[in-house]
Design a protein around this motif. Structure first.
Motif, mmCIF file in Angstrom:
data_model
loop_
_atom_site.group_PDB
_atom_site.id
_atom_site.type_symbol
_atom_site.label_atom_id
_atom_site.label_comp_id
_atom_site.label_asym_id
_atom_site.label_seq_id
_atom_site.Cartn_x
_atom_site.Cartn_y
_atom_site.Cartn_z
ATOM 1 N N LEU A 102 -14.505 -1.605 -13.323
ATOM 2 C CA LEU A 102 -13.198 -1.926 -12.760
ATOM 3 C C LEU A 102 -12.457 -2.974 -13.586
ATOM 4 O O LEU A 102 -11.305 -3.286 -13.279
ATOM 5 C CB LEU A 102 -13.341 -2.446 -11.323
ATOM 6 C CG LEU A 102 -13.748 -1.442 -10.262
ATOM 7 C CD1 LEU A 102 -13.812 -2.116 -8.890
ATOM 8 C CD2 LEU A 102 -12.796 -0.254 -10.219
ATOM 9 N N TYR A 121 -2.548 -12.238 -4.796
ATOM 10 C CA TYR A 121 -3.907 -12.508 -4.348
ATOM 11 C C TYR A 121 -4.412 -13.801 -4.969
ATOM 12 O O TYR A 121 -4.271 -14.015 -6.182
ATOM 13 C CB TYR A 121 -4.846 -11.375 -4.757
ATOM 14 C CG TYR A 121 -4.593 -10.065 -4.056
ATOM 15 C CD1 TYR A 121 -4.734 -9.946 -2.676
ATOM 16 C CD2 TYR A 121 -4.228 -8.930 -4.778
ATOM 17 C CE1 TYR A 121 -4.517 -8.738 -2.030
ATOM 18 C CE2 TYR A 121 -4.012 -7.711 -4.147
ATOM 19 C CZ TYR A 121 -4.148 -7.623 -2.774
ATOM 20 O OH TYR A 121 -3.930 -6.432 -2.142
ATOM 21 N N HIS A 158 -16.878 -8.276 -8.903
ATOM 22 C CA HIS A 158 -16.616 -6.858 -8.627
ATOM 23 C C HIS A 158 -15.888 -6.705 -7.295
ATOM 24 O O HIS A 158 -14.965 -5.878 -7.177
ATOM 25 C CB HIS A 158 -17.918 -6.064 -8.618
ATOM 26 C CG HIS A 158 -17.724 -4.594 -8.429
ATOM 27 N ND1 HIS A 158 -17.295 -3.764 -9.432
ATOM 28 C CD2 HIS A 158 -17.870 -3.806 -7.320
ATOM 29 C CE1 HIS A 158 -17.193 -2.516 -8.974
ATOM 30 N NE2 HIS A 158 -17.532 -2.531 -7.698
ATOM 31 N N GLU A 200 -12.349 -4.907 -6.684
ATOM 32 C CA GLU A 200 -12.202 -3.832 -5.696
ATOM 33 C C GLU A 200 -11.019 -4.093 -4.775
ATOM 34 O O GLU A 200 -10.199 -3.203 -4.523
ATOM 35 C CB GLU A 200 -13.476 -3.719 -4.850
ATOM 36 C CG GLU A 200 -14.594 -2.925 -5.453
ATOM 37 C CD GLU A 200 -15.732 -2.731 -4.474
ATOM 38 O OE1 GLU A 200 -16.436 -1.731 -4.610
ATOM 39 O OE2 GLU A 200 -15.916 -3.586 -3.573
ATOM 40 N N ASP A 201 -10.935 -5.327 -4.267
ATOM 41 C CA ASP A 201 -9.868 -5.662 -3.326
ATOM 42 C C ASP A 201 -8.495 -5.597 -3.992
ATOM 43 O O ASP A 201 -7.526 -5.110 -3.396
ATOM 44 C CB ASP A 201 -10.100 -7.059 -2.742
ATOM 45 C CG ASP A 201 -11.278 -7.100 -1.775
ATOM 46 O OD1 ASP A 201 -11.747 -6.014 -1.379
ATOM 47 O OD2 ASP A 201 -11.720 -8.213 -1.426
ATOM 48 N N SER A 239 -7.725 -3.751 -6.666
ATOM 49 C CA SER A 239 -7.472 -2.341 -6.961
ATOM 50 C C SER A 239 -7.032 -1.579 -5.716
ATOM 51 O O SER A 239 -6.159 -0.700 -5.785
ATOM 52 C CB SER A 239 -8.731 -1.684 -7.534
ATOM 53 O OG SER A 239 -9.121 -2.281 -8.746
ATOM 54 N N ASN A 240 -7.630 -1.909 -4.581
ATOM 55 C CA ASN A 240 -7.337 -1.201 -3.336
ATOM 56 C C ASN A 240 -6.133 -1.781 -2.599
ATOM 57 O O ASN A 240 -5.758 -1.262 -1.537
ATOM 58 C CB ASN A 240 -8.562 -1.237 -2.415
ATOM 59 C CG ASN A 240 -9.719 -0.428 -2.959
ATOM 60 O OD1 ASN A 240 -9.519 0.559 -3.662
ATOM 61 N ND2 ASN A 240 -10.936 -0.844 -2.645
ATOM 62 N N ARG A 241 -5.548 -2.841 -3.162
ATOM 63 C CA ARG A 241 -4.377 -3.483 -2.565
ATOM 64 C C ARG A 241 -4.607 -3.786 -1.081
ATOM 65 O O ARG A 241 -3.805 -3.421 -0.208
ATOM 66 C CB ARG A 241 -3.132 -2.610 -2.744
ATOM 67 C CG ARG A 241 -2.732 -2.387 -4.196
ATOM 68 C CD ARG A 241 -2.261 -3.687 -4.843
ATOM 69 N NE ARG A 241 -1.714 -3.494 -6.181
ATOM 70 C CZ ARG A 241 -2.387 -3.700 -7.314
ATOM 71 N NH1 ARG A 241 -3.666 -4.078 -7.263
ATOM 72 N NH2 ARG A 241 -1.821 -3.541 -8.490
ATOM 73 N N VAL A 242 -5.719 -4.450 -0.796
ATOM 74 C CA VAL A 242 -6.029 -4.790 0.590
ATOM 75 C C VAL A 242 -4.991 -5.784 1.110
ATOM 76 O O VAL A 242 -4.340 -6.492 0.319
ATOM 77 C CB VAL A 242 -7.444 -5.390 0.709
ATOM 78 C CG1 VAL A 242 -8.494 -4.401 0.226
ATOM 79 C CG2 VAL A 242 -7.564 -6.715 -0.030
ATOM 80 N N GLU A 261 -7.097 -10.064 4.144
ATOM 81 C CA GLU A 261 -8.396 -9.390 4.143
ATOM 82 C C GLU A 261 -9.101 -9.487 2.792
ATOM 83 O O GLU A 261 -10.212 -8.965 2.631
ATOM 84 C CB GLU A 261 -8.230 -7.925 4.545
ATOM 85 C CG GLU A 261 -7.794 -7.752 5.991
ATOM 86 C CD GLU A 261 -7.647 -6.301 6.408
ATOM 87 O OE1 GLU A 261 -8.147 -5.420 5.658
ATOM 88 O OE2 GLU A 261 -7.034 -6.048 7.460
#
Length: 368
Positions: free
Chosen positions: A26, A121, A309, A313-314, A316-319, A323
């Motif tokens: 990632l 973020y 990682h 992930e967060d 990339s996933n646009r949380v 969150e």
């Protein structure tokens, strides 16, 4: 698609982060930056990326960078975090900061507020609970196998003793009484909060052993900290900076006990044991056999891979911002606790209530 990353601060931790990114599918490490030219050049050659000597130059020359990883150190391992993090956020970049979030609590509050204002973020490397044992412990809690929190005991620090002691030579440590508190307490306090929730009351008794006093060392290196959680449970944290040799549990152990069961994690990454409450258990002397999950490793450095990682992930996933795992607000919480520890110590062990966290506002793009 891999997240494009630039790292600022290429000393030990910066290189550790870079090595993790090079392993992660990632991550796309684009550039490194350090005000010490030799460090930047060496890291750039090692990882096959471009070197920069100012954060401004790196960001403006590499506009596709999405994340700035701040791995600078400074006094108490945190006085060089605020400025580059604020600068990166000002450019609209997502930011990951090494712990502690900041050296000064007022700077930390400003940093978290600025990230919220700019809608980026902000994460922190609270890596001690990004482990398989911590994941298993969380499952016990969420499955109802712990029940109502009764107590949480944590012991985290360093093995040592007088024979291993040497006065600090670095100006980042020497002469700073709260080095251990600011540089280290983020970790155990973040783990305790992760499992048990917010802390509302703190009382501290701290000191340093005679061999430190005789060497003119001012660090309050032994920390005995009593805690009360918002849910009514109580806690105790013992942390010391190599003043003694640790016994049972090693350098890192955490026990969370509830009305339905208890778990204990040993050495952060090694194993977790679970004891289930049941009728007929003797009150003393005889302990039921626990369920033990042994992960067969003591490689603590893998926590960096897991935590970095998770951040990628967060992103990339646009949380939703709130969150984001181990986010700026989480890091601010444990820094507020650390400064409450310092205040209690300065007041001779008085009970202190940590400064309240900023209110949660909710993101209208996500909150339904």
């Amino acid at each position: 698609m891999a997240v494009k990353i630039g790292i600022v601060g290429m000393n030990g931790i910066g290189n550790l982060h870079a090595a993790c990114y090079k392993e992660d599918e990632l991550a796309d490490l684009v550039a490194v930056c350090d005000v010490v030219k030799e460090r930047a050049d060496t890291a750039a050659a090692k990882y096959g990326v471009k070197a920069y000597y100012s954060l401004k130059d790196m960001i403006e020359s590499e506009p596709d960078i999405e994340v700035i990883d701040v791995t600078t150190g400074g006094i108490d391992n945190g006085s060089w975090h605020f400025e580059p993090a604020m600068e990166a956020i000002g450019y609209g970049k997502h930011v990951l900061v090494e712990k502690p979030l900041c050296h000064d609590i007022r700077e930390a509050r400003e940093l978290v507020a600025f990230a919220e204002k700019k809608k980026v973020y902000l994460g922190c490397n609270l890596n001690h609970y990004f482990t398989p044992p911590a994941e298993k412990g969380k499952q016990y809690i969420e499955n109802g196998e712990i029940g109502e929190l009764v107590y949480c005991l944590a012991k985290m620090g360093f093995n040592g003793g007088e024979a291993n002691y040497g006065p600090a030579g670095s100006g980042k440590v020497k002469g700073h009484p709260y080095f251990h508190m600011k540089a280290f307490l983020t970790h155990p306090l973040s783990v305790m909060r992760y499992f048990c929730g917010d802390i509302t009351h703190i009382q501290t008794f701290s000191d340093r052993p005679g061999f430190r006093r005789n060497a003119g060392d001012v660090m309050a290196s032994i920390n005995s900290i009593h805690l009360k959680f918002a849910n009514g449970g109580v806690g105790y944290l013992l942390s010391q900076r190599g003043d003694a040799v640790y016994g049972l549990g090693g350098w890192w152990s955490l026990e969370m006990a509830g009305s339905k069961g208890t778990f204990c994690i040993e050495n952060c990454v090694e194993k977790i044991s679970y004891w289930k409450a049941a009728k007929g258990i003797p009150a003393i002397s005889v302990q039921p056999e626990p369920e033990v999950t042994d992960y067969g490793t003591n490689d603590f450095n893998r926590t960096f891979n897991h935590r970095l990682h998770a951040f990628l992930e967060d992103v990339s996933n646009r949380v939703p911002f709130e969150e984001l795992r181990a986010n700026g607000r989480d890091a601010l919480a444990v820094l507020e606790y650390t400064f409450a520890v310092i205040e209690s110590y300065e007041r001779g062990g008085e009970m202190v209530r940590p400064h309240p966290l900023p209110p949660l506002h909710g993101d209208p793009l996500f909150l339904k």
